[in-house]
Design an enzyme around this catalytic site. Sequence first.
Site, PDB file in Angstrom:
ATOM      1  N   GLU A  25       0.826  -1.218   0.000  1.00 52.73           N
ATOM      2  CA  GLU A  25       0.000   0.000   0.000  1.00 52.73           C
ATOM      3  C   GLU A  25       0.854   1.260   0.000  1.00 52.73           C
ATOM      4  O   GLU A  25       2.044   1.223   0.318  1.00 52.73           O
ATOM      5  CB  GLU A  25      -0.955   0.005   1.200  1.00 52.73           C
ATOM      6  CG  GLU A  25      -0.259   0.093   2.548  1.00 52.73           C
ATOM      7  CD  GLU A  25      -1.134   0.722   3.634  1.00 52.73           C
ATOM      8  OE1 GLU A  25      -1.646   1.838   3.423  1.00 52.73           O
ATOM      9  OE2 GLU A  25      -1.275   0.091   4.702  1.00 52.73           O
ATOM     10  N   LYS A  86      -5.564  10.850   0.528  1.00 52.06           N
ATOM     11  CA  LYS A  86      -5.678   9.505   1.121  1.00 52.06           C
ATOM     12  C   LYS A  86      -6.939   8.852   0.560  1.00 52.06           C
ATOM     13  O   LYS A  86      -8.037   9.372   0.718  1.00 52.06           O
ATOM     14  CB  LYS A  86      -5.751   9.629   2.648  1.00 52.06           C
ATOM     15  CG  LYS A  86      -5.972   8.299   3.378  1.00 52.06           C
ATOM     16  CD  LYS A  86      -5.997   8.512   4.896  1.00 52.06           C
ATOM     17  CE  LYS A  86      -6.620   7.324   5.604  1.00 52.06           C
ATOM     18  NZ  LYS A  86      -6.788   7.552   7.046  1.00 52.06           N
ATOM     19  N   VAL A 106      -5.526   0.397   2.922  1.00 49.98           N
ATOM     20  CA  VAL A 106      -5.694  -1.059   2.795  1.00 49.98           C
ATOM     21  C   VAL A 106      -6.891  -1.358   1.880  1.00 49.98           C
ATOM     22  O   VAL A 106      -6.794  -2.166   0.950  1.00 49.98           O
ATOM     23  CB  VAL A 106      -5.875  -1.711   4.180  1.00 49.98           C
ATOM     24  CG1 VAL A 106      -6.357  -3.156   4.053  1.00 49.98           C
ATOM     25  CG2 VAL A 106      -4.562  -1.648   4.954  1.00 49.98           C
ATOM     26  N   ASP A 138     -16.985   5.785  13.925  1.00 46.74           N
ATOM     27  CA  ASP A 138     -15.794   5.645  13.080  1.00 46.74           C
ATOM     28  C   ASP A 138     -15.325   4.190  12.970  1.00 46.74           C
ATOM     29  O   ASP A 138     -14.690   3.648  13.875  1.00 46.74           O
ATOM     30  CB  ASP A 138     -14.667   6.527  13.634  1.00 46.74           C
ATOM     31  CG  ASP A 138     -13.509   6.678  12.656  1.00 46.74           C
ATOM     32  OD1 ASP A 138     -13.438   5.893  11.678  1.00 46.74           O
ATOM     33  OD2 ASP A 138     -12.679   7.567  12.861  1.00 46.74           O
ATOM     34  N   SER A 140     -13.340   1.836  10.109  1.00 48.19           N
ATOM     35  CA  SER A 140     -12.603   1.933   8.841  1.00 48.19           C
ATOM     36  C   SER A 140     -13.269   1.111   7.741  1.00 48.19           C
ATOM     37  O   SER A 140     -13.724  -0.013   7.965  1.00 48.19           O
ATOM     38  CB  SER A 140     -11.177   1.431   9.042  1.00 48.19           C
ATOM     39  OG  SER A 140     -10.510   1.386   7.796  1.00 48.19           O
ATOM     40  N   ALA A 141     -13.252   1.683   6.543  1.00 47.67           N
ATOM     41  CA  ALA A 141     -13.774   0.966   5.371  1.00 47.67           C
ATOM     42  C   ALA A 141     -12.916  -0.258   5.030  1.00 47.67           C
ATOM     43  O   ALA A 141     -13.329  -1.112   4.242  1.00 47.67           O
ATOM     44  CB  ALA A 141     -13.855   1.907   4.177  1.00 47.67           C
ATOM     45  N   ASP A 142     -11.737  -0.359   5.634  1.00 48.67           N
ATOM     46  CA  ASP A 142     -10.898  -1.554   5.419  1.00 48.67           C
ATOM     47  C   ASP A 142     -11.655  -2.830   5.795  1.00 48.67           C
ATOM     48  O   ASP A 142     -11.460  -3.887   5.183  1.00 48.67           O
ATOM     49  CB  ASP A 142      -9.639  -1.510   6.304  1.00 48.67           C
ATOM     50  CG  ASP A 142      -8.635  -0.439   5.874  1.00 48.67           C
ATOM     51  OD1 ASP A 142      -8.835   0.193   4.827  1.00 48.67           O
ATOM     52  OD2 ASP A 142      -7.649  -0.253   6.623  1.00 48.67           O
ATOM     53  N   LYS A 159      -3.661  -1.995  15.418  1.00 50.18           N
ATOM     54  CA  LYS A 159      -3.036  -1.138  16.404  1.00 50.18           C
ATOM     55  C   LYS A 159      -3.981  -0.848  17.563  1.00 50.18           C
ATOM     56  O   LYS A 159      -5.187  -0.718  17.372  1.00 50.18           O
ATOM     57  CB  LYS A 159      -2.673   0.156  15.706  1.00 50.18           C
ATOM     58  CG  LYS A 159      -1.839   1.043  16.533  1.00 50.18           C
ATOM     59  CD  LYS A 159      -1.303   2.146  15.687  1.00 50.18           C
ATOM     60  CE  LYS A 159      -0.173   1.603  14.839  1.00 50.18           C
ATOM     61  NZ  LYS A 159       0.062   2.422  13.700  1.00 50.18           N
TER      62      LYS A 159
HETATM   63  N1  PSU Z   1      -2.598   1.692  10.588  1.00 52.55           N
HETATM   64  C1  PSU Z   1      -1.261   1.873  10.695  1.00 52.55           C
HETATM   65  N2  PSU Z   1      -0.597   2.560   9.734  1.00 52.55           N
HETATM   66  C2  PSU Z   1      -1.236   3.076   8.662  1.00 52.55           C
HETATM   67  C3  PSU Z   1      -2.644   2.863   8.536  1.00 52.55           C
HETATM   68  C4  PSU Z   1      -3.273   2.167   9.518  1.00 52.55           C
HETATM   69  O1  PSU Z   1      -0.670   1.425  11.651  1.00 52.55           O
HETATM   70  O2  PSU Z   1      -0.592   3.719   7.807  1.00 52.55           O
HETATM   71  C5  PSU Z   1      -3.350   3.368   7.317  1.00 52.55           C
HETATM   72  C6  PSU Z   1      -3.656   2.212   6.350  1.00 52.55           C
HETATM   73  O3  PSU Z   1      -3.516   2.680   5.031  1.00 52.55           O
HETATM   74  C7  PSU Z   1      -5.116   1.908   6.636  1.00 52.55           C
HETATM   75  C8  PSU Z   1      -5.628   3.291   6.924  1.00 52.55           C
HETATM   76  O4  PSU Z   1      -5.786   1.300   5.572  1.00 52.55           O
HETATM   77  O5  PSU Z   1      -4.611   3.909   7.695  1.00 52.55           O
HETATM   78  C9  PSU Z   1      -6.943   3.282   7.650  1.00 52.55           C
HETATM   79  O6  PSU Z   1      -7.419   4.592   7.706  1.00 52.55           O
HETATM   80  P1  PSU Z   1      -8.885   4.865   8.267  1.00 52.55           P
HETATM   81  O7  PSU Z   1      -8.815   4.520   9.715  1.00 52.55           O
HETATM   82  O8  PSU Z   1      -9.099   6.321   8.002  1.00 52.55           O
HETATM   83  O9  PSU Z   1      -9.812   3.978   7.481  1.00 52.55           O
HETATM   84 MN    MN Z   2     -12.332   6.363   9.833  1.00 52.82          MN
END
Ligand code: PSU
Ligand code: MN
Length: 308
Positions: A25, A86, A106, A138, A140-142, A159
């Site tokens: 990524e 992003k 991701v 909140d 994540s869409a992941d 994390k």
């Molecule tokens: N967790 C990490 N490092 C990162 C990310 C997550 O320890 O760089 C990044 C990844 O690209 C993950 C994204 O897909 O943050 C998730 O962001 P959000 O929570 O906004 O969906």
């Molecule tokens: Mn988010």
Amino acid sequence: MQKFLQIQPEVADAIASGKAVVALESTIIAHGMPFPENIEMAKKVEEIVRENGAVPATIACIGGKVCVGLNADQLHELATSQNVMKLSRRDMPYAISHKVVGATTVAATMIGAEMAGIKFFATGGIGGVHRGSEITGDISADLQELGRTSVAVVSAGAKAILDIPKTLEYLETMGVPVIGFQSKYFGAFYSRSSGIELELDMHSPKDVAAFLQAKWKMGLAGGALISNPIPSEFEIHNSEVEPAILSAVLEAEKNGIGGKNLTPFLLARIKEITDGRSLNANLQLVYNNAKVAALISSEYSTLISSEL
Ligand code: PSU
Ligand code: MN
């Protein structure tokens, strides 16, 4: 679809001939780590994939295309530009139609990988259910992406800036298998164990490859999460990172930081609070994930080719 895709020739050849390929990524480069560590990481992680028998394909959106495999200039731009967007699933059409430079999370990297025909992807940590999600919503869409897109993601767990039990519940709801690689506990990114026991714990890359072959051959679309704990020599214990996480989360709340800015903010603050210790752990776990993803991908290629 080809119209939106630009695959590097080496990567395209490897995919066409069924060789092992590992997607990487770019959000981790543009938004997850500071310069110059980010560019060093971006190069080294590709070398590690190669040393372990696979072709690396870092993914980003550039010039109106989903680029699968990036050259040195493209990596450099992602690592240094202040204007990289992003990108998650919802943002990709904008990056393509408006030719914006975008780093893939991701979720978006899984989409790019699937478009190209890549089945394995190594990262650091996935996004998940944030602490306090019952108030902020909140998530994540992941996580939804893992439920729908057939790419296996190797990460060091999730994390502790996240609510890990809720993240695992969400993955279960989405039908995403979570496999502990040589560990029965789900990884907590900086530390080897979140304390949460997984039902699936596999020892060899071949076992994981066979599992995925069965999943996809059965027609069960969607991804899988392989939790590969950080090597013990680099781990930072929960008791040490937790105060840094708590204070970063509080600061974000106080400053009204949310949405897509939240994860990058937390990462940067934790690095500052831990005097850079978190960054070194982050680098090491990414390298370890790249290695394991390459090994699993190679075993998968062998299994698929012996099937033909
Ligand atoms: N967790 C990490 N490092 C990162 C990310 C997550 O320890 O760089 C990044 C990844 O690209 C993950 C994204 O897909 O943050 C998730 O962001 P959000 O929570 O906004 O969906
Ligand atoms: Mn988010």
